[in-house]
Design an enzyme around this catalytic site. Structure first.
Site, mmCIF file in Angstrom:
data_model
loop_
_atom_site.group_PDB
_atom_site.id
_atom_site.type_symbol
_atom_site.label_atom_id
_atom_site.label_comp_id
_atom_site.label_asym_id
_atom_site.label_seq_id
_atom_site.Cartn_x
_atom_site.Cartn_y
_atom_site.Cartn_z
ATOM 1 N N ARG A 166 -1.521 -10.834 -18.666
ATOM 2 C CA ARG A 166 -0.493 -11.318 -19.599
ATOM 3 C C ARG A 166 0.793 -10.521 -19.410
ATOM 4 N NH1 ARG A 166 0.066 -13.462 -25.115
ATOM 5 N NH2 ARG A 166 2.323 -13.650 -25.325
ATOM 6 N N ARG A 210 1.576 -18.365 -20.200
ATOM 7 C CA ARG A 210 0.881 -17.079 -20.194
ATOM 8 C C ARG A 210 -0.494 -17.213 -19.563
ATOM 9 N NH1 ARG A 210 1.314 -17.159 -26.025
ATOM 10 N NH2 ARG A 210 3.440 -17.589 -25.414
ATOM 11 N N ASP A 253 -3.618 -15.591 -23.991
ATOM 12 C CA ASP A 253 -3.075 -15.250 -25.298
ATOM 13 C C ASP A 253 -4.255 -15.118 -26.238
ATOM 14 O OD1 ASP A 253 -1.119 -14.845 -27.291
ATOM 15 O OD2 ASP A 253 -1.104 -16.969 -27.824
ATOM 16 N N ASP A 269 -4.792 -14.423 -30.202
ATOM 17 C CA ASP A 269 -4.178 -14.254 -31.516
ATOM 18 C C ASP A 269 -5.232 -13.955 -32.562
ATOM 19 O OD1 ASP A 269 -1.577 -14.857 -30.657
ATOM 20 O OD2 ASP A 269 -1.857 -17.010 -31.003
#
Length: 166
Positions: A84, A93, A96, A98
């Site tokens: 990343r 990307r 990711d 989250d």
């Protein structure tokens, strides 16, 4: 002994070998988070900045004894290990990860906002989250399954069941 907190993580990738990177991310998450379960794997259009490759998305559920910012650091470390590069908000990307939910907590800090601020607007988060916990009550009292009915799932395609992460 510290108490473990139930967490939900959103995973997405749209560069390189997306499936291999998603699988590697799930494996690395299992080194940091216990009792990990993953949703099915979905493909979706990019959100926010739409002129970029399609994403693969999934949600992982697990337990952690890490504090929220420690968990953030661990997930960002995995992202970095898997290629990343942070250069554009909502840009392409390799991976990711989250933090969508951290127990029933609401967190509003400069580096971390939980529940994830765009979670209820994104079918590519809500659909896999509902795979794992459609009846889950969010910190504001709403249900994941209710939010899912408010977003279009037209651009979302299920690619594979939870075995993608094995």
């Amino acid at each position: 002994m510290s108490t473990k907190v139930s967490i939900f993580l959103g995973l997405g990738a749209n560069l390189g070998n997306r499936r291999a990177t998603m699988r590697a991310a799930a494996q690395r998450i299992r080194e940091v988070v216990t009792d990990v379960r993953v949703s099915s794997l979905y493909e979706s259009e990019a959100w926010g900045v739409t002129d970029q490759p399609m994403f693969l998305n999934a949600v992982a559920r697990g337990l952690t004894d890490l504090q929220p910012l420690e968990l953030l650091e661990a997930m960002q470390s995995i992202e970095t290990e898997l290629g990343r590069v942070r250069n554009a908000r909502w840009g392409p990307r390799a991976i990711d990860i989250d933090i969508l939910l951290y127990g029933a907590e609401s967190i509003d800090e400069p580096r971390l906002v939980v529940p994830h601020p765009y979670m209820t607007q994104r079918s590519f988060v809500l659909r896999p989250l509902a795979d794992l916990a459609a009846g889950l009550t969010l910190p504001d009292g709403s249900l994941v399954g209710e939010w899912l009915t408010t977003v279009s799932q037209d651009e979302l395609r299920r690619i594979e069941g939870p075995s993608w992460a094995d």
